[in-house]
Design a protein around this motif. Structure first.
Motif, PDB file in Angstrom:
ATOM      1  N   CYS A  14      -4.579   6.245  13.328  1.00 53.03           N
ATOM      2  CA  CYS A  14      -3.413   5.698  12.505  1.00 53.03           C
ATOM      3  C   CYS A  14      -3.826   5.232  11.127  1.00 53.03           C
ATOM      4  O   CYS A  14      -5.149   5.013  10.951  1.00 53.03           O
ATOM      5  CB  CYS A  14      -2.734   4.599  13.141  1.00 53.03           C
ATOM      6  SG  CYS A  14      -3.849   2.928  13.597  1.00 53.03           S
ATOM      7  N   PHE A  15      -2.957   5.031  10.219  1.00 53.05           N
ATOM      8  CA  PHE A  15      -3.324   4.545   8.819  1.00 53.05           C
ATOM      9  C   PHE A  15      -2.127   3.758   8.419  1.00 53.05           C
ATOM     10  O   PHE A  15      -1.024   3.844   8.494  1.00 53.05           O
ATOM     11  CB  PHE A  15      -3.333   5.579   8.074  1.00 53.05           C
ATOM     12  CG  PHE A  15      -4.147   5.304   6.647  1.00 53.05           C
ATOM     13  CD1 PHE A  15      -5.364   4.990   6.229  1.00 53.05           C
ATOM     14  CD2 PHE A  15      -2.922   4.883   5.580  1.00 53.05           C
ATOM     15  CE1 PHE A  15      -5.654   4.687   5.130  1.00 53.05           C
ATOM     16  CE2 PHE A  15      -3.292   4.770   4.329  1.00 53.05           C
ATOM     17  CZ  PHE A  15      -4.552   4.696   4.135  1.00 53.05           C
ATOM     18  N   PRO A  16      -2.774   2.325   7.834  1.00 54.15           N
ATOM     19  CA  PRO A  16      -4.027   1.744   7.596  1.00 54.15           C
ATOM     20  C   PRO A  16      -4.366   1.049   8.793  1.00 54.15           C
ATOM     21  O   PRO A  16      -3.492   0.923   9.634  1.00 54.15           O
ATOM     22  CB  PRO A  16      -3.924   1.014   6.224  1.00 54.15           C
ATOM     23  CG  PRO A  16      -2.506   0.459   6.228  1.00 54.15           C
ATOM     24  CD  PRO A  16      -1.496   1.860   6.968  1.00 54.15           C
TER      25      PRO A  16
ATOM     26  N   LEU B 205      -5.071  -2.772  10.584  1.00 54.51           N
ATOM     27  CA  LEU B 205      -4.665  -4.073  10.619  1.00 54.51           C
ATOM     28  C   LEU B 205      -5.980  -4.905  10.072  1.00 54.51           C
ATOM     29  O   LEU B 205      -7.084  -4.717  10.632  1.00 54.51           O
ATOM     30  CB  LEU B 205      -4.220  -4.375  11.975  1.00 54.51           C
ATOM     31  CG  LEU B 205      -3.108  -3.744  12.447  1.00 54.51           C
ATOM     32  CD1 LEU B 205      -2.752  -4.183  13.900  1.00 54.51           C
ATOM     33  CD2 LEU B 205      -1.612  -3.983  11.495  1.00 54.51           C
TER      34      LEU B 205
ATOM     35  N   ARG C  30       3.192   2.271   9.278  1.00 47.64           N
ATOM     36  CA  ARG C  30       2.091   2.887   9.533  1.00 47.64           C
ATOM     37  C   ARG C  30       2.254   4.236  10.043  1.00 47.64           C
ATOM     38  O   ARG C  30       3.223   4.642  10.535  1.00 47.64           O
ATOM     39  CB  ARG C  30       1.300   1.967  10.749  1.00 47.64           C
ATOM     40  CG  ARG C  30       0.601   0.949  10.221  1.00 47.64           C
ATOM     41  CD  ARG C  30      -0.105   0.118  11.370  1.00 47.64           C
ATOM     42  NE  ARG C  30       0.831  -0.316  12.605  1.00 47.64           N
ATOM     43  CZ  ARG C  30       0.324  -0.678  13.611  1.00 47.64           C
ATOM     44  NH1 ARG C  30      -0.704  -1.059  13.661  1.00 47.64           N
ATOM     45  NH2 ARG C  30       1.466  -1.184  14.351  1.00 47.64           N
TER      46      ARG C  30
ATOM     47  N   ASN D  50      -7.706   0.793  15.955  1.00 48.47           N
ATOM     48  CA  ASN D  50      -7.116   0.087  14.889  1.00 48.47           C
ATOM     49  C   ASN D  50      -7.709   0.907  13.643  1.00 48.47           C
ATOM     50  O   ASN D  50      -8.536   0.503  12.737  1.00 48.47           O
ATOM     51  CB  ASN D  50      -7.601  -1.320  14.698  1.00 48.47           C
ATOM     52  CG  ASN D  50      -6.956  -1.956  13.549  1.00 48.47           C
ATOM     53  OD1 ASN D  50      -6.285  -1.704  12.958  1.00 48.47           O
ATOM     54  ND2 ASN D  50      -7.575  -3.139  13.230  1.00 48.47           N
ATOM     55  N   GLY D  51      -7.498   2.222  13.396  1.00 55.79           N
ATOM     56  CA  GLY D  51      -7.676   3.024  12.170  1.00 55.79           C
ATOM     57  C   GLY D  51      -9.012   3.869  12.327  1.00 55.79           C
ATOM     58  O   GLY D  51      -9.484   4.280  11.444  1.00 55.79           O
TER      59      GLY D  51
ATOM     60  N   ASP E  63       7.761  -0.374  11.469  1.00 60.15           N
ATOM     61  CA  ASP E  63       6.447  -0.223  11.230  1.00 60.15           C
ATOM     62  C   ASP E  63       5.814   0.931  10.494  1.00 60.15           C
ATOM     63  O   ASP E  63       6.154   2.171  10.707  1.00 60.15           O
ATOM     64  CB  ASP E  63       5.911  -0.207  12.796  1.00 60.15           C
ATOM     65  CG  ASP E  63       4.435  -0.115  12.653  1.00 60.15           C
ATOM     66  OD1 ASP E  63       3.792   0.113  11.643  1.00 60.15           O
ATOM     67  OD2 ASP E  63       3.739  -0.372  13.786  1.00 60.15           O
TER      68      ASP E  63
ATOM     69  N   TRP F 133       0.651  -1.080  -0.111  1.00 59.61           N
ATOM     70  CA  TRP F 133      -0.232   0.075   0.167  1.00 59.61           C
ATOM     71  C   TRP F 133       0.887   1.322  -0.041  1.00 59.61           C
ATOM     72  O   TRP F 133       0.511   2.153  -0.868  1.00 59.61           O
ATOM     73  CB  TRP F 133      -1.158  -0.006   1.168  1.00 59.61           C
ATOM     74  CG  TRP F 133      -0.135   0.138   2.270  1.00 59.61           C
ATOM     75  CD1 TRP F 133       0.172  -1.075   3.188  1.00 59.61           C
ATOM     76  CD2 TRP F 133       0.253   1.171   3.280  1.00 59.61           C
ATOM     77  NE1 TRP F 133       0.492  -0.554   4.546  1.00 59.61           N
ATOM     78  CE2 TRP F 133       0.620   0.647   4.379  1.00 59.61           C
ATOM     79  CE3 TRP F 133       0.145   2.532   2.945  1.00 59.61           C
ATOM     80  CZ2 TRP F 133       1.327   1.624   5.559  1.00 59.61           C
ATOM     81  CZ3 TRP F 133       0.763   3.602   4.002  1.00 59.61           C
ATOM     82  CH2 TRP F 133       1.274   2.841   5.126  1.00 59.61           C
ATOM     83  N   LEU F 134       2.121   1.137   0.673  1.00 55.02           N
ATOM     84  CA  LEU F 134       2.909   2.433   0.959  1.00 55.02           C
ATOM     85  C   LEU F 134       3.481   2.851  -0.361  1.00 55.02           C
ATOM     86  O   LEU F 134       3.536   4.125  -0.560  1.00 55.02           O
ATOM     87  CB  LEU F 134       4.105   2.096   1.742  1.00 55.02           C
ATOM     88  CG  LEU F 134       5.004   3.164   2.237  1.00 55.02           C
ATOM     89  CD1 LEU F 134       4.102   4.383   2.657  1.00 55.02           C
ATOM     90  CD2 LEU F 134       5.892   2.911   3.264  1.00 55.02           C
TER      91      LEU F 134
ATOM     92  N   GLY G 153       5.997   4.680  12.409  1.00 56.17           N
ATOM     93  CA  GLY G 153       5.364   4.222  13.573  1.00 56.17           C
ATOM     94  C   GLY G 153       6.260   3.548  14.609  1.00 56.17           C
ATOM     95  O   GLY G 153       6.090   3.643  15.927  1.00 56.17           O
TER      96      GLY G 153
END
Length: 462
Positions: free
Chosen positions: A342-344, A346, A299, A368-369, A297, A275-276, A289
């Protein structure tokens, strides 16, 4: 004639309603103004939560409650050597406290994690306490408070706890999962960004508060300055991610040995999430993160990144890159309620393994997002610091309408924060206080001085 509804007036009424009194004096605010029959600990005062209420009261010219809070929470600080491993070590501040009474006598009971979900002690409470003490002194000029012996002792205990030697070669703090705002299992053990930035901020605050009136205090102050230099270098050098940095990681060689190697943490290119590669814009960047042996991490965590801007931990260029990222990925990070913690999120098997199948932390919910309106104040402060106030105004326009309609909820669910959180409490105090602080910051940038720091270039420690 249409009369415009006064959202700010309602917010102030709610904040006043949330105040806790102890022996006739205001000392804090409850976590939720209407916690409901299943109150759990939402009827207590949390140190991290109250910081927002405190800033609102300081801006409003009502410092008494903040002074009382600082004094009473200091009396709850753990100060005894840790002989029993089930007891908190010296320097630790409780997560929350409650006013109780027996036989007509009021007393405070503190929770250091004994009653918390998963029994994790809070790492961040003492760090926020230092930041708030500095803010109080900046507003009131009441230097006599932190000059008191028990305040200096409390400051020293916090610093000694944070600066103690550990089995580590990094200047960052090693902490467990669930020990700060993200208080559920989220795979943020080791060196999570939020704690490292709070650690940096607290050290800078302590540098302003610590009296250097004897050799031990001078030595402690010098230790603070040395750690600040190492911590600043470490976070800027190794946590930073932009397209240039991502290309470097992508071409890393593994299993390098020796001191002068490029891949110091043995990060493998295959660990870069798919995704990144498409999500990261050309002109954007952010602080990762988490970072540890063989692990980065990737995220995006909001609190750490925005606080890094506000406190000048991030350089001017990095700060602008973080704001560029937020602007270009507005739909993902802000959406229908500022903003995502946070993004994305889990998902799938990763969610099952990392969260332990936590039903409250399902994808795009809670920690969690989920979207947390309290983060509006950090976005606004970072926007002021970077001269990007248009972003803050855009976020405020979204929040101002929905928060009143939705009764000031704790958090929102969904990829873009369209749903009120499934288990969110309404009339959440720090949602109210965060709105008031953000509103004040938009109207007057000078309020930023309460909790921000000017840039300081430390000499390269390596």
């Amino acid at each position: 004639m249409i009369v415009k509804y006064d959202v700010e007036a309602e917010a102030w009424q709610l904040l006043e309603k949330s105040i806790i009194y102890y022996q006739g004096r205001p000392i804090g605010t409850v976590a939720a103004i209407e916690p409901g029959p299943d109150a759990l600990n939402y009827d207590q005062c949390f140190i991290r939560d109250f910081v927002l209420s405190a800033l609102a009261f300081l801006i409003k010219g009502k410092p008494e409650i903040v002074r009382n809070f600082l004094t009473e929470t200091l009396s709850l600080q753990s100060q005894e050597p840790q002989i029993d491993s089930f007891k908190p070590g010296p320097g630790l501040m409780p997560a929350s406290f409650k006013v109780e009474s027996e036989d007509g006598r009021e007393f405070l009971t503190a929770d250091f994690g004994e009653h918390a979900i998963a029994k994790v002690p809070p790492v961040d409470s003492c760090l926020w306490w230092l930041i708030l003490l500095r803010a109080y002194v900046k507003v009131t000029g009441d230097i006599s408070l932190f000059h008191q012996k028990h305040f200096q002792k409390g400051i020293k205990l916090i610093l000694q706890m944070c600066l103690v030697h550990r089995f580590a070669m990094y200047p960052t703090m090693l902490v467990p999962d669930g020990s700060f705002m993200i208080d559920r299992r989220m795979g943020v053990y080791e060196h999570p960004l939020e704690i490292q930035v709070l650690f940096y901020t607290a050290l800078r605050a302590a540098g302003d508060l610590l009296l250097r009136n004897d050799d031990s205090s001078c030595n402690l102050y010098n230790s603070v300055q040395k750690r600040l230099a190492s911590l600043t270098y470490h976070l800027r050098e190794y946590y930073w991610i932009d397209l240039k940095r991502l290309n470097e990681i992508y071409r890393y060689k593994g299993d390098e040995f020796g001191k002068e190697v490029a891949n110091k943490f043995n990060i493998y290119a295959d660990s870069i999430p798919h995704w990144l590669m498409e999500w990261l814009p050309d002109s954007g960047g952010y602080l990762a993160g988490n970072l540890g042996p063989g692990r980065m991490d990737f995220r995006f965590f909001t609190v750490g990144n925005l606080l890094a801007i506000i406190t000048s931990l991030a350089s001017d260029g990095e700060s602008q890159s973080i704001m560029n990222l937020i602007e270009k990925r507005w739909h993902d990070l802000v959406g229908n309620m500022p903003m995502k913690i946070c993004f994305p999120a889990l998902e799938g098997i990763e969610w099952r393994i990392v969260t332990g199948c936590d039903p409250k932390n399902t994808p795009w919910s809670y920690h969690n997002g989920g979207n947390w309106p309290v983060l509006l104040w950090l976005l606004t402060a970072a926007s002021q610091k970077t001269n990007r106030l248009d972003l803050a105004c855009k976020a405020m326009e979204i929040a101002e309408k929905r928060l009143v309609e939705d009764s000031w909820p704790e958090y929102y669910d969904g990829k873009n924060g369209r749903l009120i959180g499934k288990e969110a409490r309404k009339y959440q105090t720090w949602t109210v206080a965060g709105f008031l602080v953000a509103k004040a910051l938009i109207e007057n940038s000078r309020h930023l001085d309460l909790f921000s720091f000017e840039s300081h270039e430390y000499s390269n420690p390596i």
